[in-house]
Structure formats: structure tokens, C-alpha cells
Write an enzyme that holds these catalytic residues in place. Structure first.
Site, PDB file in Angstrom:
ATOM      1  N   ASP A  12      -3.270  12.474 -22.403  1.00 13.43           N
ATOM      2  CA  ASP A  12      -4.265  12.312 -21.342  1.00 13.43           C
ATOM      3  C   ASP A  12      -5.301  13.427 -21.424  1.00 13.43           C
ATOM      4  OD1 ASP A  12      -5.469  11.116 -19.196  1.00 13.43           O
ATOM      5  OD2 ASP A  12      -4.066  11.893 -17.696  1.00 13.43           O
ATOM      6  N   HIS A  29     -11.852  11.011 -27.667  1.00 13.07           N
ATOM      7  CA  HIS A  29     -10.832  10.155 -28.279  1.00 13.07           C
ATOM      8  C   HIS A  29     -10.717  10.432 -29.776  1.00 13.07           C
ATOM      9  CE1 HIS A  29     -10.218   8.057 -24.582  1.00 13.07           C
ATOM     10  NE2 HIS A  29     -11.404   7.469 -24.576  1.00 13.07           N
ATOM     11  N   LEU A 123      10.737  12.867 -39.314  1.00 12.61           N
ATOM     12  CA  LEU A 123      10.441  12.569 -37.914  1.00 12.61           C
ATOM     13  C   LEU A 123      10.338  11.068 -37.672  1.00 12.61           C
ATOM     14  CD1 LEU A 123       9.534  13.718 -35.070  1.00 12.61           C
ATOM     15  CD2 LEU A 123       7.193  13.436 -35.909  1.00 12.61           C
TER      16      LEU A 123
END
Length: 237
Positions: A12, A29, A123
Site C-alpha cells: 500500500d 506503481h 522462496l
């Protein structure tokens, strides 16, 4: 230090970060998208096994066409470049959410990325795209009904096995950046006993140091999964 096995993050603050610098929201973004690889690498270095990021919600379609188009463009580019990134970093990538709501070429890129990275042993990175927890639960219930599972056989395990996150352990730690204090329809079933960490740092500025700080706070928590200590009272925990 006790490292959480699974960390979920709500990304966010991209737009507000850009605005604070006199730049358009889409610039935020773009920088935020670049930070995804940075944080994935940091998570792996810190010993986190599973990382899930909320990239685009079912509600994000309500944003302006210009912003949605820009986000889809970023997504297209990321899905293609992530194939090389996943191989370089030994990262397995999965996408959760209603993929049928995405453009066909994006769906194909997602399938290719998941296929190309499925054997990586580093990961486990999950991206939530066109994702909403209520939508996920509705889709799971429809699948259970379609399979004809009797009501008396529907358990928590059955429901979990029909969610988008089937096979992925529930998050130990949720991080939300940029100071907002809500879940925004994210992993509501999976976060039942997750520890929450909220930071004012916007996503583009979220670094390995910020991630380590969140883990440090996590280590100060007493996780009881609904149980209580002898000197405690009440039902929460």
C-alpha cells in the site's frame, strides 16, 4: 531470532508516495513493482520460506481506467521478466485469485511462469491478483458443492483444501505498509491466528531493514492460537 515461515504483505502507498514527490500515481506503481524483487530477495536472505503479496484486488477494478490499464501493463511486464528472476533466485511463483477475470494473454503468462518455476526450491512466492477473500471463499464453497461433499464431512481442512492457497501454510505475520489499519478483503480465512504489523512506510520505501524490523516486532509477540495463560482470563488470545 525466530523467523516466521510465511509472511503476507499488503502493498500500500504507491500512489500517495508518488504524490508526495509531485509525480503521477502510476509512477508510484512502477517503482512499487520494482521493489517486489528487492523484498523477495530480502525475504529469502532472512530465511522466510513463503511470501505472499497482495498486488491487485477484486475491488481495484473500480479505479480509473487509466490507472487500471497502467497496472495491467505493469503486470504483463512483470509476468514475463519474473520467469528469469525466478530462475536466478531459485524462486517458485504461484498466483492466486480469479484468473478468469484477467485478459487471456495475462492468464497465459501466469500459466507459463507457474510452469517454469514449479521445480524451484527456494522462496515460495505467491502473488494475489484479481483476488478478494470473500470471492475466494465463495469459489471454494461452489467447488465443494460441485463435488457433492456431504455437509457433515465439510471440515476446516476441507475448506482450506479448496481455497486458492491450498498446500500453502497460513501466514505467521501480516505486514501492511503506508499506515492503513485494515485487511481490505485479504486472506481472511488464512489470517485467523496471524500476527499483524502495520507500518507508516509506503511500499516503494519498504526495504530489507523494514522487513527485519517487522520480524523483530513479531518476535515480541506471544502466539497462543486462541489459548490463554493460566493467569489470563477471557476467550481471546
Amino acid at each position: 531470532m525466530n523467523i516466521p515461515q510465511h509472511v503476507a504483505i499488503i502493498l500500500d502507498g504507491n500512489g500517495r508516495w508518488a504524490k508526495s514527490k509531485g509525480m503521477p500515481r502510476n509512477y508510484g506503481h512502477t517503482i512499487g513493482a520494482k521493489n517486489v524483487e528487492t523484498v523477495c530477495r530480502a525475504a529469502n536472505e532472512l530465511g522466510i520460506k513463503y511470501l505472499t503479496m497482495y498486488a491487485f484486488s477484486t475491488e481495484n477494478w473500480k479505479r480509473s481506467k487509466e490507472e487500471v490499464d497502467a497496472l495491467m501493463s505493469l503486470l504483463r511486464n512483470y509476468m514475463k521478466t519474473c520467469v528469469k528472476t525466478a530462475k536466478k533466485n531459485h524462486m517458485r511463483v504461484r498466483v492466486i485469485g480469479d484468473k478468469t477475470g484477467l485478459a487471456e494473454d495475462i492468464q497465459e503468462s501466469i500459466e507459463n511462469l507457474e510452469r517454469e518455476s514449479k521445480d524451484q526450491d527456494g522462496l515460495n512466492f505467491t502473488i494475489a491478483i484479481n483476488y478478494g477473500s470473500r470471492d475466494e471463499i465463495c469459489r471454494a464453497v461452489r467447488k465443494i458443492a460441485a463435488e457433492g461433499i456431504p455437509p457433515e464431512e465439510i471440515t476446516e481442512e476441507v475448506i482450506s483444501d479448496h481455497l486458492d492457497t491450498a498446500g500453502i501454510p497460513d501466514p505467521d505475520l501480516l505486514i501492511r505498509t503506508s499506515g492503513e489499519l485494515r485487511l481490505s478483503n485479504y486472506l481472511m480465512w488464512q489470517l485467523a491466528y496471524t500476527e499483524f504489523y502495520f507500518t507508516n512506510t509506503p511500499w516503494p520505501d519498504f526495504s530489507k531493514e523494514e522487513l527485519a524490523k517487522a520480524i523483530e516486532k513479531y518476535n515480541q509477540r506471544d502466539r497462543r492460537y486462541g489459548g490463554v495463560k493460566e493467569e489470563s482470563e477471557g476467550v481471546s488470545g
